[in-house]
Structure formats: structure tokens, C-alpha cells
Scaffold this motif. Structure first.
Motif, PDB file in Angstrom:
ATOM      1  N   LEU A  60     -10.697  12.884   4.419  1.00 30.12           N
ATOM      2  CA  LEU A  60      -9.355  13.477   4.544  1.00 30.12           C
ATOM      3  C   LEU A  60      -9.143  14.573   3.512  1.00 30.12           C
ATOM      4  N   ILE A  61      -9.728  14.412   2.334  1.00 31.94           N
ATOM      5  CA  ILE A  61      -9.609  15.484   1.329  1.00 31.94           C
ATOM      6  C   ILE A  61     -10.341  16.729   1.837  1.00 31.94           C
ATOM      7  N   ALA A  88      -3.780  15.668  -7.562  1.00 29.84           N
ATOM      8  CA  ALA A  88      -4.829  15.213  -6.657  1.00 29.84           C
ATOM      9  C   ALA A  88      -4.304  15.309  -5.229  1.00 29.84           C
ATOM     10  N   SER A  89      -5.197  15.394  -4.287  1.00 37.92           N
ATOM     11  CA  SER A  89      -4.783  15.460  -2.893  1.00 37.92           C
ATOM     12  C   SER A  89      -4.092  14.147  -2.521  1.00 37.92           C
ATOM     13  N   GLU A 135     -10.153   0.655  -7.565  1.00 37.87           N
ATOM     14  CA  GLU A 135     -10.804   1.517  -6.568  1.00 37.87           C
ATOM     15  C   GLU A 135     -11.600   2.624  -7.255  1.00 37.87           C
ATOM     16  N   SER A 152       0.836  -1.209   0.000  1.00 43.97           N
ATOM     17  CA  SER A 152       0.000   0.000   0.000  1.00 43.97           C
ATOM     18  C   SER A 152       0.861   1.245   0.000  1.00 43.97           C
ATOM     19  N   PHE A 211      -4.160  12.665   0.085  1.00 46.34           N
ATOM     20  CA  PHE A 211      -5.031  11.852   0.949  1.00 46.34           C
ATOM     21  C   PHE A 211      -6.044  11.044   0.145  1.00 46.34           C
ATOM     22  N   SER A 212      -6.092  11.318  -1.166  1.00 45.45           N
ATOM     23  CA  SER A 212      -7.023  10.543  -1.985  1.00 45.45           C
ATOM     24  C   SER A 212      -6.321   9.354  -2.613  1.00 45.45           C
ATOM     25  N   GLY A 213      -5.043   9.174  -2.320  1.00 46.00           N
ATOM     26  CA  GLY A 213      -4.261   8.104  -2.921  1.00 46.00           C
ATOM     27  C   GLY A 213      -4.867   6.738  -2.673  1.00 46.00           C
ATOM     28  N   PRO A 214      -4.698   5.823  -3.632  1.00 49.19           N
ATOM     29  CA  PRO A 214      -5.315   4.509  -3.490  1.00 49.19           C
ATOM     30  C   PRO A 214      -4.733   3.693  -2.345  1.00 49.19           C
ATOM     31  N   ARG A 238     -11.116   8.531   2.537  1.00 46.17           N
ATOM     32  CA  ARG A 238     -10.337   9.414   1.663  1.00 46.17           C
ATOM     33  C   ARG A 238     -11.074  10.718   1.399  1.00 46.17           C
ATOM     34  N   HIS A 285      -9.591   6.960  -8.229  1.00 45.50           N
ATOM     35  CA  HIS A 285      -8.642   7.160  -9.337  1.00 45.50           C
ATOM     36  C   HIS A 285      -8.635   6.010 -10.329  1.00 45.50           C
ATOM     37  N   TYR A 345      -7.478   3.128  -9.845  1.00 44.31           N
ATOM     38  CA  TYR A 345      -6.192   2.423  -9.719  1.00 44.31           C
ATOM     39  C   TYR A 345      -6.484   0.986  -9.305  1.00 44.31           C
ATOM     40  N   MET A 361       2.076   2.245  -3.344  1.00 47.18           N
ATOM     41  CA  MET A 361       1.125   2.691  -4.376  1.00 47.18           C
ATOM     42  C   MET A 361       1.311   4.184  -4.648  1.00 47.18           C
ATOM     43  N   PRO A 362       1.008   4.656  -5.854  1.00 43.22           N
ATOM     44  CA  PRO A 362       1.204   6.076  -6.162  1.00 43.22           C
ATOM     45  C   PRO A 362       0.275   6.948  -5.315  1.00 43.22           C
ATOM     46  N   ARG A 388      -5.771  -2.334  -7.413  1.00 39.40           N
ATOM     47  CA  ARG A 388      -4.971  -2.719  -6.239  1.00 39.40           C
ATOM     48  C   ARG A 388      -4.955  -4.239  -6.068  1.00 39.40           C
ATOM     49  N   PHE A 389      -3.849  -4.754  -5.628  1.00 36.60           N
ATOM     50  CA  PHE A 389      -3.683  -6.173  -5.250  1.00 36.60           C
ATOM     51  C   PHE A 389      -4.215  -7.160  -6.285  1.00 36.60           C
ATOM     52  N   VAL A 391      -4.081   4.736   0.763  1.00 36.80           N
ATOM     53  CA  VAL A 391      -4.379   5.231   2.113  1.00 36.80           C
ATOM     54  C   VAL A 391      -5.148   4.199   2.946  1.00 36.80           C
ATOM     55  N   MET A 410      -0.753   9.875  -6.348  1.00 34.07           N
ATOM     56  CA  MET A 410      -1.519  10.651  -7.324  1.00 34.07           C
ATOM     57  C   MET A 410      -1.275  12.156  -7.165  1.00 34.07           C
TER      58      MET A 410
END
Lengths: 170, 505
Positions: free
Chosen positions: B457-458, A39-40, B187, A28, A42-45, B454, B190, B192, A31-32, B194-195, A47, A34
Motif C-alpha cells: 500500500l505504501i 509516515a504513510s 510489529e 485496530s 498505509f503503514s500504520g500498525p 502495508r 514502526h 508499535y 491505533m495511531p 499491538r494487543f 491496517v 503514524m
């Protein structure tokens, strides 16, 4: 499961879970974020999986500590000296069920569905009913009834799902 | 209030059609049979029917699923009474007094009492649903991402705590494993992946229904096949329809169990089994001393309490499904999945988007309850024969249904593989005392947690302060903390010490 075997099982599972959750956490974090796409961060995949992985890590760690406190390694050492007696017949039954079911799934799509289903039900019933020590003449009814039931089951599953529920079949 | 009654009346008009009567008849009967058979649970029944009814109109399909749910939870009492094996986990408390009654030659009476108890419990739950769902729905409109994050965490923690009372740590681990399962695949923010480790199938995520069919169906098949065999109690079934005085003597127990069942149902992921035990325990505590003696030896009150409790839990579990999109129990989780498949989006917006739907669901529960009562009191003797079908003849057919059920939804063999993996995993986890309900809840809540954490948090630009300052968040956070700390020895010792000091002062 007795408390003794449970303590031992907990030690092994907690170690597996620690490795597993650490892997989740590491993947995790890699992971990028972003952030390069404006992008913020905190919106990263990564998190939420990181959060889940971290909590899982802590939970497994506390299970590891608990099983160590209960003396799980000592139990392992003791049991290695003695002989582990389990309920063998139930394991044989589990193994038979697994082999039949997984075999069915592997062959799915390779053999015509109603035929495969017939074979599966027929073999399943015989595996658990047929006594190899008794001659066939004394128990000829068992395969016959198994075949009839298997044919009825295969045909009805095929017809009901194909034409009544309009469901796709493998 | 009157607006609600009017809407409910209109919903009854929409739901009560000839087709619906026919559907509810067969679905409830099938539910009773599935519930009766040890190894076939309500969750599995609802999951299998979800896949088989997905070509139907949403209204018909959801009615069928609710009938299956209510029928199965009730049907489990039959095997609990006659075999001393709960047909579904929900009926475990029923065995304590139901089986002794059967041994005394009162199997018919016990079945009648269980049926009446289930009927009354379901009715109390339905009334609670009618009153509280719109109320909670309106309150839920003010919830934001912060609240939903806490709801997800609180749900996992309380569900793990209650479904694994001996070892909540395993309940929580199971829940977080469920959350992880939900993380697999693409997800929502974005896109993206995952796993997935490069697998196209995995990048679509793990579907709930095949996973549930595995964890509750295939896992059960393995555990049923491992034991040698079970015996049916040979008893003549006497009069089934109970005398009114016999039931209404215990009206306090009925109302108490009904309310407890509904309340426990509404707690995320905590299902019928816990509802039945808690209501049984409360009935035992509240019983008159001479009645309390009989508990465990064939008490009518005990039987009534557990069966009222577990069936009251069903409508209770649907309340959070409709208002928050958080399931109250494992079968309700599948029901939620089924609603999503059929294009109904439960959740806080339901009062705005589908305002009549809540009342239609209540009407469906009413129809299913009536059907269950009628079918429960009739055809008792022929149905007992179903219990005599040997497992090695029944289980392969059930397995085929599991395979077809997990395949049907998306027509890919990958889902059948998921079913097998979750079945084997579910079996192993259950052998080690990990409860399955938090896992399932985790799979559902994972998506809610992912998006809302998320988003929150944003919104707060990375600050966690709103999670601890908003009123509902504070309440949920404190509750979560108390549940977790309540399990730690040092915390309990500290609390005991504090209270002792206070008492001394």
C-alpha cells in the motif's frame, strides 16, 4: 458431537467470535496512523489487524446467520425442557487430566523440577489406575510401579535435558 | 539441469557423514515410534525436537527434524494397520485397507507394503523437490509484496477449504484466528506494540513453537485421555519384506499417488492427511473393477496409494518452505520455524543467499527416506510392544516433554502458559470441528501478510489497483474467489444453470 449439539455450539461460538472480532476491529482503528511522524498512513500498525478483524467479523456473522437458519434457538429451548445426557465418564477423565497438568505448570519453578516431575507422573498414573473401591492390599503393586516409573522418568528427563541436550529446565 | 545435479552431488558429500548417519538413525527411529503412538503426531514430534536440538549446528538439527518428520508420517501406518487407529492424522486413509489386512492375518504383509509405499512416495517427492525447488525459487525472485499478500490470503482460504471439507467456514475462521495471533506483539515497521494490554511478555509476541506444542501436543493428550482404552489386534506378524512383483504390479498407482502427494504437499498448509485421502480416492477410481471391489476390505492397492500419497507429501510440503517461506503442512511450519531459529532464512532470496542449502535439504530427505525404509523393514516385532504401553503411563511423560520443550527455547515460564492455553483452545476448537492446520498457517502467514500488505500500500500510495492488475495476482485472486464462491449455494446453482444452457446450445 452430534449435528444438533454442533448447531447449538455454532450459535454460541459465532456470537463470541462476533464480539471478539468487533473488538479487534475497534482496537485496530484506534491505533495511531503514524501520519504525525511523516509516515504513510498505509503503514500504520492498525491496517492489517483491522483487515483481519473485519474478515473474521464477516465470517462469524455468516456462521451466526447459518445457525439461526438451522433453528439453533429452538434447539436450545427444546433441550432445556429435556435432560441433557452427556458421556459423563469422559468428561471426568478430561477434568482429571486438566487439573493434573495445570497444577503441574502452576507449581513449576516453585518446587525443585525433578521432585515436582516425580510427583506429577506418580499422581497421574495413580489417578487413572488406582481403584478406590478395591483395598490397598489387593493392588499394592500399582503405587509401587507408579513410583518406580515416576522416579525413572523424572531422573532421565532431568539428566538427559540438563547434560545431554544442554537445555534450560524450569 | 546438470548444474543442479552437480550441486546435489556436492550436497550429498556434505550431508552424508558418520555423524549424520548416526543422527538420522536415532531420529528416524524415534520418529517411527512417535508416529506409531496414537496421540503423538509428526507436528508435535518435530516441534519437540526443534527445542531440544537448538544448541546443535544448523545442519545436524535440520537433518534430525527431517528424519523425525519422515519417520513419524510413516510410523503412523503401524497403528493404523494394527489398531485401526491412525498414529498420525496422515494415516487415516491407511486404516481403511490396512486394518482389514491385519484382521486377515496379513499384518506383516501390510506393514511391508506400507513401508515400500512410503519409501517410493518419499523418493518421488524428493525427485520433484530436486527439479522444482530451484525452478520455483527462480520464479519467486520476481514476486513482490502484492503477490505475497495474495499468497497469504490464498493459502488461508485453500487450506481452510481442504482441511475442513464439510464446513470450510470453520477452516477459514481458524485461519484468520491464526492471522490475529500473529498480530499480537511488536510489529516490524514502526515497532508499535499491538494487543499486549501492557504485558511485557505478550509484547514479545506469541512464539510459534510453544503454540504448536500446545495445539498438537497438549490438546492430543487431553483427547487421548478422554477415551477408555484401545485394543491391539492380536495377530502373528508374518513375512514383512514384500515381494517386488507384489508392489510393482501397481506401478501406475505408485507414480500417480506420488505425484498427487507431492502436489498437495506444495499447497500451503494442506498436509499429509489430505494427500493420503485424495490419492486413495484417485486410486479407487482408477482401479480395475475386480480390484475396486476389494477397496475397504483389505486392498493392497488402496494401502499402497494412501501410504505413497502421505509420504510423497513430505518433500512436497518442504518445497514452498524453501522457496516462499510458506509451509506446505503443519509439521513443515515447525520446520520453517526451526530453520529461522538456526539462522537460515528460507524464501525467494534463498537461491542467492544460501544456494547450496536447497540441495543439502534434498540430500537430507534422501538420507531420511533410506533410513526409514531400512528401519521400517527391520525391528517390526519388538516395536509392536511400544503400542502396548498404557496411555496413563505414557501421557504424563509426554506432557513433561511438552513443558520442557516449550520452556527450553527462551527459558521463560510464559511460554509454558502459552502452551497450556493453546492446548486447551486447540482441544475445544477441534471438538467443534475447527481444523488446526489453518490456525498454524495463519500464525506463520500473519507476519508475511502484515509486512507485505502495508509495504504494497505504501508503494502504490494506497491504491489497490496493483492487487488486481499484476498477472500472478490476477490468477491468485481469481482462484481465491472461485474457492470462496464455490461454497455458496447460489453460485453453484448459477454455474450449473450456465453449463446446462451451454450444453443445450
Amino acid at each position: 458431537m452430534t449435528e444438533r449439539t454442533m448447531t447449538k455450539a455454532d450459535l454460541v461460538t459465532s456470537m463470541l467470535l462476533i464480539v471478539f472480532s468487533a473488538a479487534i476491529l475497534l482496537m485496530s482503528l484506534r491505533m495511531p496512523t503514524m501520519a504525525d511522524r511523516n509516515a504513510s498512513p498505509f503503514s500504520g500498525p492498525g491496517v492489517v489487524p483491522a483487515f483481519v478483524g473485519a474478515v473474521l467479523f464477516l465470517l462469524s456473522l455468516s456462521m451466526l446467520i447459518r445457525s439461526l437458519r438451522k433453528g439453533a434457538p429452538r434447539l436450545f429451548a427444546e433441550d432445556r425442557a429435556g435432560t441433557g445426557t452427556g458421556d459423563r465418564s469422559s468428561w471426568v477423565r478430561i477434568a482429571r487430566t486438566l487439573v493434573l497438568c495445570i497444577g503441574y505448570v502452576i507449581l513449576l519453578g516453585r518446587i525443585w523440577f525433578p521432585l515436582l516431575t516425580f510427583l506429577f507422573v506418580f499422581l497421574f498414573i495413580l489417578t487413572f489406575e488406582y481403584d478406590t473401591k478395591v483395598p490397598l492390599t489387593a493392588q499394592w503393586k500399582k503405587p509401587l510401579f507408579a513410583a518406580i516409573l515416576a522416579a525413572v522418568a523424572a531422573a532421565s528427563v532431568f539428566l538427559v535435558f540438563q547434560y545431554l541436550f544442554l537445555v534450560n529446565l524450569p | 539441469m546438470f548444474e543442479g545435479l552437480k550441486l546435489f552431488g556436492e550436497a550429498m558429500g556434505t550431508v552424508f557423514t558418520f555423524r549424520a548417519l548416526f543422527d538420522s538413525l536415532w531420529a528416524t527411529q524415534l520418529g517411527i515410534i512417535i508416529g506409531m503412538l496414537p496421540g503423538l503426531t509428526a507436528t508435535m514430534g518435530v516441534a519437540l525436537l526443534t527445542t531440544l536440538t537448538f544448541n546443535m549446528a544448523p545442519g545436524n538439527a535440520i537433518l534430525i527434524l527431517i528424519c523425525m518428520y519422515i519417520g513419524a508420517i510413516y510410523g503412523g501406518s503401524r497403528s493404523a494397520i494394527l489398531l485401526n487407529i491412525p498414529g498420525t492424522p496422515a494415516n487415516a486413509a491407511t486404516t481403511v485397507d490396512g486394518y482389514p489386512l491385519a484382521l486377515q492375518g496379513k499384518a506383516g504383509k501390510a506393514i511391508g507394503i506400507a513401508t515400500t509405499g512410503s519409501f517410493l512416495g518419499s523418493m518421488i517427492g524428493m525427485l520433484a523437490m530436486l527439479v522444482f525447488t530451484p525452478m520455483i525459487g527462480t520464479v519467486a525472485l520476481s514476486f513482490q509484496s502484492y503477490e505475497f499478500v495474495w499468497f497469504s490470503i490464498f493459502g488461508i482460504i485453500i487450506c481452510g477449504n481442504l482441511t475442513a471439507p464439510k464446513d470450510p467456514l470453520k477452516g477459514w475462521i481458524s485461519g484468520f484466528l491464526g492471522l490475529f495471533v500473529a498480530m499480537i506483539g511488536m510489529e516490524g515497521i514502526h515497532a508499535y506494540v499491538r494487543f499486549s494490554f501492557g504485558s511485557t511478555n505478550l509484547s514479545g509476541g506469541i512464539s510459534l513453537i510453544p503454540a504448536m506444542v500446545g495445539a498438537f501436543g497438549f490438546a492430543e493428550i487431553i483427547s487421548v485421555m478422554r477415551v477408555e482404552k484401545y485394543e491391539v489386534v492380536k495377530t502373528a506378524i508374518d513375512r514383512v519384506i514384500p515381494r517386488l512383483s507384489e508392489v510393482f504390479k501397481y506401478w501406475k498407482t505408485i507414480i500417480r499417488s506420488g505425484l498427487i502427494g507431492t502436489f498437495i504437499g506444495a499447497i500451503p498448509g494442506v498436509g499429509e492427511d489430505i494427500a493420503a485421502w485424495v490419492s486413495y480416492d484417485m486410486a479407487k477410481r482408477g482401479a480395475k473393477p475386480e480390484e475396486r471391489e476389494k477397496f475397504g476390505k483389505g486392498s493392497v492397492e488402496g494401502l499402497l496409494a494412501s501410504e505413497t500419497g502421505n509420504n510423497a507429501c513430505v518433500p512436497g510440503a518442504i518445497i514452498p518452505v524453501l522457496t516462499l517461506a510458506i509451509p506446505g503442512s503443519a509439521p513443515a511450519a515447525v520446520l520453517l520455524g526451526a530453520m529461522l531459529i538456526h539462522g537460515v532464512r528460507p524464501g525467494p532470496l534463498i537461491m542467492l543467499e544460501f544456494p547450496t542449502f536447497i540441495y543439502e535439504v534434498v540430500a537430507m530427505v534422501l538420507l531420511a527416506t533410506i533410513m526409514m525404509f531400512v528401519l521400517g523393514l527391520s525391528m517390526v516385532r519388538p516395536l509392536v510392544k511400544v503400542l502396548q504401553v498404557p496411555r496413563q503411563k505414557l501421557m504424563p511423560v509426554i506432557f513433561i516433554l511438552c513443558v520442557v520443550g516449550s520452556f527450553a527455547l527462551q527459558a521463560r515460564l510464559f511460554d509454558v502458559g502459552i502452551m497450556i492455553v493453546f492446548g486447551a483452545l486447540g482441544f475445544i476448537l477441534r471438538e467443534m470441528d475447527y481444523p488446526m492446520a489453518p490456525l498454524v498457517l495463519g500464525i506463520i502467514l500473519g507476519d508475511i501478510l502484515d509486512k507485505n500488505l502495508r509495504r504494497a500500500l505504501i508503494l502504490s500510495d494506497g491504491s489497490v489497483a496493483p492487487f488486481f492488475t499484476r498477472p500472478i495476482c490476477v490468477v491468485l485472486g481469481l482462484l481465491t474467489l472461485i474457492i470462496v464462491l464455490g461454497r455458496a449455494k447460489w453460485f453453484r446453482a448459477l454455474m450449473a444453470q450456465m453449463f446446462r444452457k451451454k450444453a443445450a446450445v
